[in-house]
Design an enzyme around this catalytic site. Structure first.
Site, short mmCIF file in Angstrom:
data_model
loop_
_atom_site.label_atom_id
_atom_site.label_comp_id
_atom_site.label_asym_id
_atom_site.label_seq_id
_atom_site.Cartn_x
_atom_site.Cartn_y
_atom_site.Cartn_z
N ASN A 140 0.83 -1.20 0.00
CA ASN A 140 0.00 0.00 0.00
C ASN A 140 0.87 1.26 0.00
O ASN A 140 0.59 2.23 -0.72
CB ASN A 140 -0.91 0.03 1.23
N ARG B 20 -11.98 -3.46 -14.22
CA ARG B 20 -10.87 -4.38 -13.97
C ARG B 20 -11.42 -5.80 -14.07
O ARG B 20 -12.53 -6.07 -13.65
CB ARG B 20 -10.26 -4.19 -12.57
N ARG C 175 -6.18 2.40 -13.36
CA ARG C 175 -4.76 2.51 -13.02
C ARG C 175 -4.13 1.14 -12.74
O ARG C 175 -4.65 0.35 -11.98
CB ARG C 175 -4.58 3.43 -11.82
N HIS D 290 -16.31 4.04 -14.13
CA HIS D 290 -16.05 3.16 -12.99
C HIS D 290 -17.28 2.33 -12.64
O HIS D 290 -17.21 1.43 -11.80
CB HIS D 290 -15.62 4.03 -11.80
N TYR E 292 -12.52 -9.51 -1.52
CA TYR E 292 -13.16 -8.22 -1.27
C TYR E 292 -14.61 -8.45 -0.90
O TYR E 292 -15.30 -9.25 -1.54
CB TYR E 292 -13.13 -7.34 -2.53
N ARG F 129 -13.94 2.39 5.52
CA ARG F 129 -12.75 1.55 5.63
C ARG F 129 -11.46 2.36 5.63
O ARG F 129 -10.56 2.13 6.42
CB ARG F 129 -12.70 0.55 4.48
N HIS G 247 -15.09 -3.64 0.92
CA HIS G 247 -15.14 -2.89 -0.33
C HIS G 247 -16.55 -2.49 -0.73
O HIS G 247 -16.72 -1.67 -1.62
CB HIS G 247 -14.50 -3.77 -1.44
#
Length: 725
Positions: free
Chosen positions: A80, A404, A434, A464, A497, A593, A621
């Site tokens: 991270n 993704r 990204r 998105h 997730y 989160r 998530h």
């Protein structure tokens, strides 16, 4: 830890955030009557993220986790931090370099933010190394040993043979002199720097050994007679056999270093060919500016200065590491075959209602809307939904967003199969995801070859949204089925997730989904959405309207409350609206989160707002409100996102009384966020029963996926049964 009903006060006299239990850390001195309009009402975004990553690191100390899982949390926190530097710190450095002094919402210039980040990162990095030393000792007690000295004779002999056959052929010794300039070191590249002296005349030479990322960092030694597993690092093995690489030279000094480069991709808004632009930008990423140089603290100062000069790195970009470089690569040790030191494997359930329909997703969705709660319920249901659509002769069209997905994506295969079967398939492949841009370009080409209509979205907006639309002939007319979710169409990450998948055949939502796809492919703004909302047009307004409704309820003396769950809360307008709601008497409970720029529990500003964060085995998530959008300006103003209402009573009950109540009840993996941006782990009070939300979801099927509602297993019902017992 502050109790849920305990006020936290930002005092004028001390300038500290205090509770009845005393000081909870420094905070700016702000007159309370000015706080609602002061930048100090916000917590800095970057510092809040670092507080989140510290919570991840502290899970590496949580003794309720097996030791290899704690090591995983350490490696995640390190990974991270790498990405934080590659993107966020790189962006701030770009602003400083360009002379931009625009202040963040909390009132800090880019230079001031970098100074505070440096302080926080120094502490975090030191704590990461301390945690590694503690975990290393604990692993050794479990017979998983990392060796850096005292190899046995047989181990050294085996290691030399292994080195010569599996490592030596891919290493390139690099002398550095006028004829051999300092080479390019790629992003995250690990390198050994050497000071050498020629044996015959003592002449000095600097040299490098690039450690290739294609070889595992940790080499497993032959199993010892007493059992267990012993490892050495690749750099340790290389150091033992440097004479094989530089014969005739003696080592006078050495040390490892690692670079982190600016990896943010800038795209010209007017680019005519978006694919070509991204292909060029990806090449530029590999040669981004060095923004962080991590150096083994044992490296001689003269050698360190040589490396720093060669990479043109400023003093404040050099970080001495007293420990192990690239802690993210400890994830390789997590893979060791020791199931006794890991979480017990979890096999997700498949929704019972779809099983009851013989696996027919369309029949189950026609019967009633349902939500699938990943990873507790299998992502296979989403794959099955699209596979069924691809093979069903009555399906005439499929529309799909792809942000993704996995390297061997069954989603893409299903879409390609549908296109090859002659169905109308439209796929929005987002090239601006990204670190997944390259894979997405490849998927786009594959889908085009199969006959699908592929679009790349907007140049100025990132798409998105997670949305699927299947159109099917039924009884002489066309009916539509919609899937929308909070996570990506990615079968691998869906195992780790927590996300929500919502399925419906509601014709109103289906019409809205079709309009949104028309917006994505044709740029025509959907002016007539009936139930759904879409950013950047009206999603933020929908959220603000809901907050305003609760304020109106409170002012009229009616019950008023706001529950929300998200990854990040950054948007100033949303935060200010929540502050106004708190002041109006609305009770607000948030599960955030990661980044939270709101200060909870401040008298006169947010005393009715409580914020908690859950960090556990699975990455939290899911966004509740049902959307893939976080409450961030980038999601609300610069992305295409969708927000879907839940009107079915059973699904509504599942989201509120099962999922959200369990999140609020959790007292084993939760943290209370404090007004100064820090957080404190929640612990069960005396007499309070421990409750772990993730364990609850692993053992209790969802309400809407069963086919019938079994209220006795809801978190509220469990509590009542325990009280009666």
């Amino acid at each position: 830890m502050a109790d849920r009903g305990e006020a936290l006060v930002l005092t004028e006299e001390t300038g500290r955030v205090e509770t009845s239990r005393g000081s909870a850390g420094p905070a700016p001195v702000v007159p309370l009557h000015d706080l609602s309009s002061s930048p100090d009402r916000f917590i800095n975004r970057e510092l809040s993220w670092l507080h989140f990553n510290r919570r991840v690191l502290e899970e590496a100390e949580n003794e309720s986790h097996p030791v290899l899982e704690r090591l995983r949390f350490l490696s995640i926190s390190a990974n991270n931090l790498d990405e934080f530097f590659m993107v966020r710190v790189a962006g701030l450095k770009d602003q400083v370099r360009e002379g931009i002094a625009t202040k963040s919402p909390d009132g800090l210039t880019p230079a001031e933010q970098l100074a505070r980040i440096a302080e926080a990162v120094a502490s975090l990095g030191s704590d990461q190394q301390a945690r590694w030393r503690a975990l290393r000792a604990e692993l050794a007690e479990k017979a998983v040993v990392l060796v850096d000295a005292d190899l046995t004779k047989s181990e050294k002999s085996w290691l030399e043979d292994h080195f010569l056959h599996h490592v030596f052929p891919v290493l390139t010794p690099l002398a550095i002199d006028p004829a051999h300039p300092f080479p390019f070191i790629p992003n995250l590249g690990f390198t050994i720097a050497l000071q050498l002296a020629r044996a015959n005349d003592g002449k000095g030479m600097n040299a490098l050994i690039r450690v290739p990322g294609t070889i595992d960092r940790f080499i497993r030694l032959p199993d010892p007679e007493g059992g267990g597993q012993r490892f050495v690092t690749l750099e340790f093995a290389t150091g033992l056999f440097i004479a094989k690489l530089f014969p005739g030279y003696a080592v006078k000094g050495q040390g490892g270093f690692r670079v982190i480069r600016d990896s943010d991709v800038e795209i010209e808004e007017e680019a005519e060919d978006l694919v070509r632009t991204f292909q060029a930008a990806l090449k530029q990423r590999r040669r981004g500016e060095v923004i962080r140089l991590e150096v083994d603290a044992a490296m001689p100062a003269e050698l360190r200065a040589f490396v720093q000069r060669a990479l043109s790195v400023a003093d404040d970009e050099v970080f001495l590491v007293d420990g192990v470089l690239a802690l993210n690569e400890l994830s390789q040790l997590v893979a060791v075959d020791r199931p006794d030191l890991k979480f017990k494997p979890y096999v997700p359930r498949f929704p019972e209602r779809i099983k009851d329909q013989g696996g027919d997703c369309f029949a189950a969705i026609r019967q009633k809307d349902l939500i699938v709660h990943h990873p507790y319920e299998s992502f296979d249901v989403v794959v099955q939904f699209l596979n069924q659509a691809a093979r069903d002769p009555d399906v005439v069209a499929i529309k799909q967003t792809l942000y993704r997905t996995s390297s061997d994506s069954p989603i893409v295969k299903a879409l390609a199969e549908a296109a090859e079967a002659g169905k109308s398939v439209t796929a929005l492949v987002e090239l601006k995801a990204r670190f997944d841009e390259e894979a997405n370009i490849r998927w786009a080409r594959d889908l085009e070859r199969a006959g699908a209509q592929v679009v790349y979205g907007f140049i100025e907006l990132k798409t998105h949204a997670k949305l699927s639309l299947v159109v099917r002939r039924e009884g002489g007319k066309l009916n539509s089925y919609v899937h929308t979710g909070t996570g990506n169409y990615h079968p691998v990450t869906a195992r780790f997730y927590t996300d929500l998948s919502f399925f419906t055949s509601d014709p109103v939502i289906a019409r809205d989904a079709a309009r949104i796809f028309n917006f994505i492919t044709g740029y025509a703004e959907p002016a007539e959405l009936e139930r759904m909302a879409v950013s950047p047009m009206n999603l933020k307004k929908r959220i603000l309207d809901h907050v305003a409704d609760e304020i109106a309820h409170a002012k009229e003396g009616r019950p008023a409350a706001i529950w929300m769950k998200m990854n990040s809360l950054v948007d100033p307008q949303i935060i200010d609206a929540l502050y106004r709601a708190s002041g109006a008497g609305v009770e607000i409970d948030l599960v955030v989160r990661g980044i939270c720029c709101l200060r909870p529990g401040v008298t006169g500003l947010s005393e009715r707002i409580r914020v908690k964060s859950i960090i556990g085995r699975f990455l939290e998530h899911g966004r509740i409100y049902i959307s893939s959008a976080d409450m961030m300006p980038r999601n609300l103003d610069r992305r295409v996102e969708v927000l879907c209402p839940i009107t079915n009573a059973t699904v509504h009950e599942q989201v509120l009384d099962q999922i959200m109540v369990a999140n609020f009840k959790d007292n084993e993996q939760s943290w209370n966020l404090l007004p100064d941006g820090t957080s404190m782990r929640i612990k069960a009070a005396p007499g309070e029963e421990p409750f772990n939300a993730q364990k609850y979801f692993m053992t209790n099927p969802s309400l809407s996926g069963r086919g019938k509602s079994l209220k006795e297993s809801s978190p509220r019902s469990l509590t009542r049964r325990r009280e009666r017992a």
